[in-house]
Design an enzyme around this catalytic site. Sequence first.
Site, mmCIF file in Angstrom:
data_model
loop_
_atom_site.group_PDB
_atom_site.id
_atom_site.type_symbol
_atom_site.label_atom_id
_atom_site.label_comp_id
_atom_site.label_asym_id
_atom_site.label_seq_id
_atom_site.Cartn_x
_atom_site.Cartn_y
_atom_site.Cartn_z
ATOM 1 N N HIS A 138 10.947 0.199 -11.971
ATOM 2 C CA HIS A 138 11.044 -1.071 -12.694
ATOM 3 C C HIS A 138 9.965 -2.020 -12.185
ATOM 4 O O HIS A 138 9.752 -2.142 -10.973
ATOM 5 C CB HIS A 138 12.412 -1.725 -12.486
ATOM 6 N N ASP A 181 0.863 -1.176 0.000
ATOM 7 C CA ASP A 181 0.000 0.000 0.000
ATOM 8 C C ASP A 181 0.898 1.225 0.000
ATOM 9 O O ASP A 181 1.965 1.185 -0.608
ATOM 10 C CB ASP A 181 -0.977 -0.024 1.173
#
Length: 446
Positions: free
Chosen positions: A291, A216
């Site tokens: 990435h 989160d």
Amino acid sequence: MPALPILALALAPLLVNGQLSGSVGPLTSAHSKAATKTCNVLDYGAVADNSTDIGSALSEAWDACSDGGLIYIPPGDYAMDTWVSLSGGKATAIILDGTIYRTGTDGGNMILVENSSDFELYSNSSSGAVQGFGYVYHREGDLDGPRILRLQDVSNFAVHDIILVDAPAFHFVMDDCSDGEVYNMAIRGGNSGGLDGIDVWGSNIWVHDVEVTNKDECVTVKSPANNILVESIYCNWSGGCAMGSLGADTDITDILYRNVYTWSSNQMYMIKSNGGSGTVNNTVLENFIGHGNAYSLDVDSYWSSMTAVDGDGVQLSNITFKNWKGTEADGAERGPIKVVCSDTAPCTDITIEDFAMWTESGDEQTYTCESAYGDGFCLEDSDSTTSYTTTQTVTTAPSGYSATTMAADLTTDFGTTASIPIPTIPTSFYPGLTAISPLASAATTA
């Protein structure tokens, strides 16, 4: 008791460049606080046996030192069965050199510091930790356990060189705080929503050199907030950094994020709302590397994961995204640029520049803009702010998208059903940069 190896700190709070409006940090050093009075929790009934509740001892030590002094939690393992509300401190510090293990089951906040000024919480050894054992809740599908640490209405403060692990709910919340600095921290949580890393709202706060693992919020600004500087952040298999969720009467201005590295996360940065009102303006998000993330640049004014709020929408203006590099997981499914603004509160003065990202899967990616006005990519450059929708499909990788990775990038998450190990705090949180401030352990042994 032998003399404590207290980190030497400047007497004056630190002033840095960026979006800050003034100095941040404690007004007096830990040395001066200790010279006034030192309260060792062992003298108030704490026992480092991982069984005896430290809650009452910590509360009593706070009461004894809250008008000026230093509270010391020595190395060792401590159980916490009852939570503490530490209120009204003036020129108070807490050194956490031990590890606190949650054994209690109440909700709320394990450690709440409120209505205090000139406050510092840190570990001399840079290894002090709180282990929340959140997996005990999460394996049963329960996300309603306690938060680990909450600061509420605290001014001129610092929290640094501590580790927060496996919170049953949020890890660290700063609620209406001001003139603070947070740095040299590692936060490691379960792989689930609802386990926020750092949430901050308030004024003139500097957050830097923090690693977060969860699923989160990594480091997220909420409303109301102004003059917040967030830099050198390592979202290592996290939800990613964000702003929001934004609702009614949003008031956010003068926000700067820079040097943010995001690996295998939900997004590199998201501004999320659904209806609502108010404004976000004068925000810069620069030097981002990502990435393997699901989303990259993600502005969503119709975010379906929150219940719609009454209002035409939060007005976003004067927001710059600059120098973003790297790769996204699947650019055709979720393109690296998504700026979806409210038709009834269009985004204005948005800038996207020096942005080069490419897909890790497939050979195309999309840029999507809706009711967003400014300069760059799919944004419309117009004096008119009528609603529009456009999607651009790109089949050639942009030049300069290649970006380095970090050696500590995780290869898997920590799940939600087993105990999460306590990590060490890294000394680099963004490729090619060392931490802005040395670890306290290095300073105390120098």
